[in-house]
Design a protein around this motif. Structure first.
Motif, mmCIF file in Angstrom:
data_model
loop_
_atom_site.group_PDB
_atom_site.id
_atom_site.type_symbol
_atom_site.label_atom_id
_atom_site.label_comp_id
_atom_site.label_asym_id
_atom_site.label_seq_id
_atom_site.Cartn_x
_atom_site.Cartn_y
_atom_site.Cartn_z
ATOM 1 N N UNK A 1 0.848 -1.182 0.000
ATOM 2 C CA UNK A 1 0.000 0.000 0.000
ATOM 3 C C UNK A 1 0.886 1.235 0.000
ATOM 4 N N UNK A 2 0.489 2.244 -0.718
ATOM 5 C CA UNK A 2 1.231 3.504 -0.699
ATOM 6 C C UNK A 2 0.962 4.309 0.566
ATOM 7 N N UNK A 3 -0.183 4.040 1.202
ATOM 8 C CA UNK A 3 -0.566 4.750 2.425
ATOM 9 C C UNK A 3 -1.329 3.776 3.309
ATOM 10 N N UNK A 4 -0.661 3.253 4.336
ATOM 11 C CA UNK A 4 -1.258 2.201 5.163
ATOM 12 C C UNK A 4 -2.412 2.675 6.055
ATOM 13 N N UNK A 5 -2.753 3.962 6.001
ATOM 14 C CA UNK A 5 -3.939 4.425 6.720
ATOM 15 C C UNK A 5 -5.118 4.643 5.766
ATOM 16 N N UNK A 6 -4.872 4.519 4.458
ATOM 17 C CA UNK A 6 -5.927 4.665 3.459
ATOM 18 C C UNK A 6 -6.257 3.344 2.774
ATOM 19 N N UNK A 7 -5.266 2.499 2.548
ATOM 20 C CA UNK A 7 -5.426 1.211 1.871
ATOM 21 C C UNK A 7 -4.768 0.172 2.762
ATOM 22 N N UNK A 8 -5.567 -0.697 3.391
ATOM 23 C CA UNK A 8 -5.035 -1.556 4.438
ATOM 24 C C UNK A 8 -5.886 -2.807 4.635
ATOM 25 N N UNK A 9 -5.362 -3.733 5.414
ATOM 26 C CA UNK A 9 -6.138 -4.890 5.857
ATOM 27 C C UNK A 9 -7.074 -4.377 6.943
ATOM 28 N N UNK A 10 -8.382 -4.459 6.685
ATOM 29 C CA UNK A 10 -9.318 -3.867 7.644
ATOM 30 C C UNK A 10 -10.029 -4.882 8.529
ATOM 31 N N UNK A 11 -9.971 -6.166 8.182
ATOM 32 C CA UNK A 11 -10.673 -7.158 8.988
ATOM 33 C C UNK A 11 -9.974 -8.503 8.883
ATOM 34 N N UNK A 12 -9.855 -9.164 10.019
ATOM 35 C CA UNK A 12 -9.294 -10.519 10.062
ATOM 36 C C UNK A 12 -10.220 -11.374 10.912
ATOM 37 N N UNK A 13 -10.517 -12.572 10.404
ATOM 38 C CA UNK A 13 -11.305 -13.554 11.146
ATOM 39 C C UNK A 13 -10.476 -14.824 11.276
ATOM 40 N N UNK A 14 -10.428 -15.380 12.484
ATOM 41 C CA UNK A 14 -9.702 -16.611 12.751
ATOM 42 C C UNK A 14 -10.716 -17.666 13.185
ATOM 43 N N UNK A 15 -10.646 -18.828 12.549
ATOM 44 C CA UNK A 15 -11.556 -19.931 12.841
ATOM 45 C C UNK A 15 -10.772 -21.109 13.408
ATOM 46 N N UNK A 16 -11.294 -21.709 14.457
ATOM 47 C CA UNK A 16 -10.727 -22.927 15.030
ATOM 48 C C UNK A 16 -11.727 -24.041 14.757
#
Length: 114
Positions: free
Chosen positions: A46-61
């Motif tokens: 990303x050129x700007x990690x506050x504008x284009x970023x990973x916004x959600x992560x889900x972890x499944x067990x």
């Protein structure tokens, strides 16, 4: 003629969007059985990690959602680093993770614990 112009404009817009927005890269996951810690690296340039970023992560067990976390920015312009404690995990369990970009796309990966 108007139809052709309209379709051309739509195609240009979609192609332009795909240049600036992209899904996460190949996710790396390692699980430490001793301390029950999941270490995750999600490549995402990303050129700007506050504008284009990973916004959600889900972890499944074992198919059950265990963790969900939202972000307002990513670790840096190249990657999102994550660490999660999963106390109930044991040998033979499956951990899967889904990471989503705030602009476009997502990626999922899975590991089986030894």
């Amino acid at each position: 003629m108007k139809k052709v112009l309209f379709i051309t404009m739509i195609l240009v817009f979609v192609l332009t969007l795909s240049i600036y927005a992209h899904p996460p890269g190949n996710i790396e996951m390692n699980f430490n059985m001793e301390n029950k810690m999941l270490e995750v690296t999600v490549p995402h340039n990303s050129g700007d990690n506050s504008d284009h970023f990973i916004n959600n992560v889900k972890v499944y067990l074992n198919g059950n959602r265990h963790i969900e976390q939202d972000f307002i920015m990513q670790t840096n312009n190249d990657v999102q680093y994550l660490h999660y404690m999963i106390p109930g995990a044991k040998s033979g369990d499956t951990i899967s993770l889904n990471a989503e970009c705030n602009k476009f796309g997502s990626r999922e990966t899975e590991i089986t614990l030894d």
